[in-house]
Design an enzyme around this catalytic site. Structure first.
Site, PDB file in Angstrom:
ATOM      1  N   LYS A 156       0.867  -1.175   0.000  1.00  0.00           N
ATOM      2  CA  LYS A 156       0.000   0.000   0.000  1.00  0.00           C
ATOM      3  C   LYS A 156       0.909   1.232   0.000  1.00  0.00           C
ATOM      4  O   LYS A 156       1.473   1.605   1.023  1.00  0.00           O
ATOM      5  CB  LYS A 156      -0.926   0.034   1.222  1.00  0.00           C
ATOM      6  N   GLY A 187      -4.514   3.468  -1.755  1.00  0.00           N
ATOM      7  CA  GLY A 187      -5.647   3.934  -0.960  1.00  0.00           C
ATOM      8  C   GLY A 187      -5.228   4.722   0.258  1.00  0.00           C
ATOM      9  O   GLY A 187      -4.054   5.074   0.418  1.00  0.00           O
ATOM     10  N   GLY A 189      -4.431   5.427   4.139  1.00  0.00           N
ATOM     11  CA  GLY A 189      -3.825   4.667   5.224  1.00  0.00           C
ATOM     12  C   GLY A 189      -4.811   4.310   6.316  1.00  0.00           C
ATOM     13  O   GLY A 189      -4.867   3.171   6.788  1.00  0.00           O
ATOM     14  N   GLY A 193      -4.893   0.763   5.528  1.00  0.00           N
ATOM     15  CA  GLY A 193      -3.581   0.446   6.113  1.00  0.00           C
ATOM     16  C   GLY A 193      -3.713  -0.334   7.405  1.00  0.00           C
ATOM     17  O   GLY A 193      -3.048  -1.349   7.622  1.00  0.00           O
ATOM     18  N   GLU A 231      10.019   1.800  10.292  1.00  0.00           N
ATOM     19  CA  GLU A 231      11.031   2.798   9.916  1.00  0.00           C
ATOM     20  C   GLU A 231      10.341   4.151  10.023  1.00  0.00           C
ATOM     21  O   GLU A 231       9.510   4.488   9.182  1.00  0.00           O
ATOM     22  CB  GLU A 231      11.503   2.563   8.470  1.00  0.00           C
ATOM     23  N   CYS A 265      13.899  11.446   5.934  1.00  0.00           N
ATOM     24  CA  CYS A 265      13.783  11.001   7.338  1.00  0.00           C
ATOM     25  C   CYS A 265      15.119  11.086   8.054  1.00  0.00           C
ATOM     26  O   CYS A 265      15.181  11.379   9.238  1.00  0.00           O
ATOM     27  CB  CYS A 265      13.241   9.578   7.383  1.00  0.00           C
ATOM     28  N   GLU A 365      10.134  16.748  14.502  1.00  0.00           N
ATOM     29  CA  GLU A 365      10.522  16.591  13.094  1.00  0.00           C
ATOM     30  C   GLU A 365       9.728  17.596  12.268  1.00  0.00           C
ATOM     31  O   GLU A 365       8.494  17.570  12.278  1.00  0.00           O
ATOM     32  CB  GLU A 365      10.200  15.159  12.635  1.00  0.00           C
TER      33      GLU A 365
HETATM   34  P1  NAD Z   1       2.585   8.875   7.057  1.00  0.00           P
HETATM   35  O1  NAD Z   1       2.791   8.150   8.330  1.00  0.00           O
HETATM   36  O2  NAD Z   1       1.545   9.918   6.998  1.00  0.00           O
HETATM   37  O3  NAD Z   1       2.214   7.824   5.903  1.00  0.00           O
HETATM   38  C1  NAD Z   1       3.026   6.713   5.608  1.00  0.00           C
HETATM   39  C2  NAD Z   1       2.150   5.594   5.094  1.00  0.00           C
HETATM   40  O4  NAD Z   1       1.304   5.156   6.152  1.00  0.00           O
HETATM   41  C3  NAD Z   1       1.214   6.015   3.960  1.00  0.00           C
HETATM   42  O5  NAD Z   1       1.110   4.956   3.045  1.00  0.00           O
HETATM   43  C4  NAD Z   1      -0.099   6.244   4.685  1.00  0.00           C
HETATM   44  O6  NAD Z   1      -1.218   6.078   3.844  1.00  0.00           O
HETATM   45  C5  NAD Z   1      -0.034   5.171   5.742  1.00  0.00           C
HETATM   46  N1  NAD Z   1      -0.844   5.437   6.934  1.00  0.00           N
HETATM   47  C6  NAD Z   1      -1.163   6.640   7.477  1.00  0.00           C
HETATM   48  N2  NAD Z   1      -1.895   6.454   8.590  1.00  0.00           N
HETATM   49  C7  NAD Z   1      -2.027   5.116   8.760  1.00  0.00           C
HETATM   50  C8  NAD Z   1      -2.676   4.304   9.722  1.00  0.00           C
HETATM   51  N3  NAD Z   1      -3.347   4.828  10.747  1.00  0.00           N
HETATM   52  N4  NAD Z   1      -2.602   2.957   9.575  1.00  0.00           N
HETATM   53  C9  NAD Z   1      -1.927   2.407   8.551  1.00  0.00           C
HETATM   54  N5  NAD Z   1      -1.309   3.125   7.597  1.00  0.00           N
HETATM   55  C10 NAD Z   1      -1.360   4.467   7.708  1.00  0.00           C
HETATM   56  O7  NAD Z   1       4.008   9.416   6.623  1.00  0.00           O
HETATM   57  P2  NAD Z   1       4.378  10.301   5.335  1.00  0.00           P
HETATM   58  O8  NAD Z   1       3.892  11.691   5.594  1.00  0.00           O
HETATM   59  O9  NAD Z   1       3.966   9.599   4.093  1.00  0.00           O
HETATM   60  O10 NAD Z   1       5.977  10.248   5.366  1.00  0.00           O
HETATM   61  C11 NAD Z   1       6.741  11.080   6.142  1.00  0.00           C
HETATM   62  C12 NAD Z   1       7.185  10.379   7.407  1.00  0.00           C
HETATM   63  O11 NAD Z   1       7.854   9.170   7.094  1.00  0.00           O
HETATM   64  C13 NAD Z   1       8.207  11.205   8.169  1.00  0.00           C
HETATM   65  O12 NAD Z   1       7.951  11.125   9.559  1.00  0.00           O
HETATM   66  C14 NAD Z   1       9.526  10.522   7.834  1.00  0.00           C
HETATM   67  O13 NAD Z   1      10.551  10.735   8.780  1.00  0.00           O
HETATM   68  C15 NAD Z   1       9.109   9.092   7.767  1.00  0.00           C
HETATM   69  N6  NAD Z   1      10.056   8.298   6.993  1.00  0.00           N
HETATM   70  C16 NAD Z   1      10.862   7.407   7.625  1.00  0.00           C
HETATM   71  C17 NAD Z   1      11.793   6.679   6.899  1.00  0.00           C
HETATM   72  C18 NAD Z   1      12.714   5.701   7.552  1.00  0.00           C
HETATM   73  O14 NAD Z   1      13.311   4.897   6.854  1.00  0.00           O
HETATM   74  N7  NAD Z   1      12.837   5.698   8.863  1.00  0.00           N
HETATM   75  C19 NAD Z   1      11.897   6.874   5.527  1.00  0.00           C
HETATM   76  C20 NAD Z   1      11.060   7.782   4.910  1.00  0.00           C
HETATM   77  C21 NAD Z   1      10.132   8.494   5.647  1.00  0.00           C
END
Ligand code: NAD
Length: 458
Positions: A156, A187, A189, A193, A231, A265, A365
């Site tokens: 996803k 879709g 999250g 998700g 992650e 990140c 962050e």
């Molecule tokens: P996000 O958490 O909003 O979304 C990430 C994914 O999770 C998306 O596919 C989203 O649809 C899904 N999601 C959101 N809420 C969910 C829920 N309640 N249940 C299941 N799935 C859900 O993050 P973002 O805005 O897409 O990305 C930015 C964040 O990701 C930053 O905090 C960044 O630091 C982190 N990040 C971490 C790494 C790493 O390797 N540690 C790498 C890249 C990004």
């Protein structure tokens, strides 16, 4: 094909124009995808290592062949400067795919311990939930080791930048990955998700994204006692020891924070410098930041594109306002759009000095091109400041002596550290301490995450 007709609009953050739609998948779509992955696991888990290596090498070649298309797509979805899209967004996944073929060449699937045979085998059906900031890289960091391990998967991707995932699905089909091994459901999250994470037929969830969503995924997964690797976010420290070269540090500190428009990140967003170097380093950084080019990421002279979405632009702007209100010294950038731009989700790359540990801009962050700077008077204080975070994803240390920098790095509670600008290594494990997550991606350690261990006693 999805069950429903609901769709999600994709917006180009540079010009705010629509660039397409993807289906908003439903829980029915998830059920079908999991069923297909479960069925495919029966054969794929028994596939030969040679077949998996062939697939991984073909995947790498196909990413290369479609490299320019992928780079253009990712720049149009995320706003990443095109040169960086070509190298980091597409080049890195290409190399990572091939690295897993190399790892398989010598991988020991079995070992003997006294009267036991220890066997490693693919964990099963894996769910991947990924973010928008490095869309293809985050996906390949999961898909490539899963292929190597003989796992099947449901992906996803993020709703902001899902198009490269659809190109990947085409590629995997074209190179002959058996049907059902890779399944894609786009879709929201919160809608699918959590459902995917809680699904009883999913053996493992590998999540990359924000810490809040990672916690929600863990809760959803807990009841079925599946493996969960996370992650998550970061607020990484870049520490300058007192024997470092200030001009060099200042030059590199800016790109370590601002790469991918500050939406990385592992970005080094907290710069920790000796008090006596403050004036010199801050002046160089402020001057460089003042002339940091911001604009259309397809223009190769541009170093910073837009934030990936309006929501992200608002969030970063809010943090800049908070920093001003908290009383940090704004030494470059600030509120509003850069003066040369009147549309798109842009912010001004911004530098704050005199930041204290009580401030929100020190703790949270920001996920944009905003660098915060603080000073220290002795090395113990520098280490305290470096570790003063709920996160522990990445870090940097600068010193005239590599040995001294490595000793300092050993005291840092964080997952990977760059010494004097040491480059990213696709064979080294990547992952976080503390609220930055658990588990590791990439290299041999990344493969182990996808394996179960069985011991047979004779
Ligand atoms: P996000 O958490 O909003 O979304 C990430 C994914 O999770 C998306 O596919 C989203 O649809 C899904 N999601 C959101 N809420 C969910 C829920 N309640 N249940 C299941 N799935 C859900 O993050 P973002 O805005 O897409 O990305 C930015 C964040 O990701 C930053 O905090 C960044 O630091 C982190 N990040 C971490 C790494 C790493 O390797 N540690 C790498 C890249 C990004």
């Amino acid at each position: 094909m999805p069950n429903g007709r609901a769709k999600i609009e994709i917006i180009n953050p540079t010009n705010e124009e629509n660039i397409g739609y993807v289906p908003a998948g439903s829980t029915n779509d998830i059920d079908m995808a999991v069923k297909s992955a479960k069925e495919a696991f029966k054969d794929w888990s028994k596939s030969s290592v040679a077949k998996r290596m062939e697939i991984l090498n073909s995947l790498s070649s196909a990413i290369k062949e479609r490299g320019e298309e992928l780079a253009q797509v990712i720049t149009s979805e995320v706003g990443t400067p095109i040169g960086y899209s070509r190298t980091a967004m597409v080049g890195t996944p290409r190399v990572v795919s091939r690295s897993y073929s190399r790892i398989l060449e010598n991988f020991e699937w079995e070992e003997e311990v006294r009267n036991s045979i220890i066997i490693r085998e693919g964990i099963g059906v894996c769910a991947f939930i990924t973010p928008w900031n490095f869309p293809l890289h985050q996906i390949i960091g999961k898909v490539a080791p899963a292929i190597a391990a003989g796992c099947t998967m449901i992906l996803k991707p993020s709703k902001e930048a899902p198009i490269s995932a659809f190109i990947l699905a085409e590629i995997l089909h074209d190179i002959g990955l058996p049907a059902g091994v890779f399944n894609l459901v786009s879709g929201h999250g919160s809608e699918i998700g959590e459902y995917l994470s809680s699904h009883p037929d999913v053996d493992m969830v590998s999540f990359t994204g924000s810490t809040n969503a990672g916690v929600a995924v863990s809760h959803a997964a807990a009841k079925s006692v599946k493996r969960v690797t996370l992650e998550l976010g970061g607020k990484s420290a870049n520490v300058v020891l007192d024997d470092a070269e200030p001009a060099l540090v200042a030059k590199r500190a800016l790109s370590a924070c601002h790469q991918n428009n500050g939406q990385t990140c592992s970005a080094l967003t907290r710069l920790i410098i000796p008090e006596h170097m403050k004036e010199e380093i801050c002046k160089i950084i402020a001057d460089k930041n003042d002339s940091y080019t911001v604009g259309d990421p397809l223009d190769e002279s541009i170093r910073c594109g837009p934030m990936a979405s309006k929501k992200q632009q608002e969030s970063v702007t809010n943090y800049i306002e908070i920093g001003i209100n908290e009383g940090a010294s704004l030494i470059s950038g600030g509120l509003g759009m850069p003066s040369n731009l009147n549309k798109g989700f842009f912010v001004k790359p911004t530098i704050f000095a005199d930041v204290t540990t009580k401030m929100k801009i020190w703790k949270e962050e920001i996920f944009g091109p905003v660098l915060v700077i603080t000073t220290y008077n002795n090395e113990n204080e520098a280490l305290f400041l470096a570790n003063d975070s709920i996160y522990g994803l990445s870090g940097g240390v600068w010193s005239g002596s590599e040995d001294r920098a490595i000793e300092f790095a050993k005291g840092m509670r964080t997952g990977q550290i760059s010494i004097n600008g040491g480059f990213f290594n696709v064979d080294a494990p990547f992952g976080g301490y503390k609220a930055s997550g658990n588990g590791r991606e990439l290299g041999l350690h990344g493969l182990h995450e996808f394996l179960e261990i069985k011991s047979i006693q004779k």
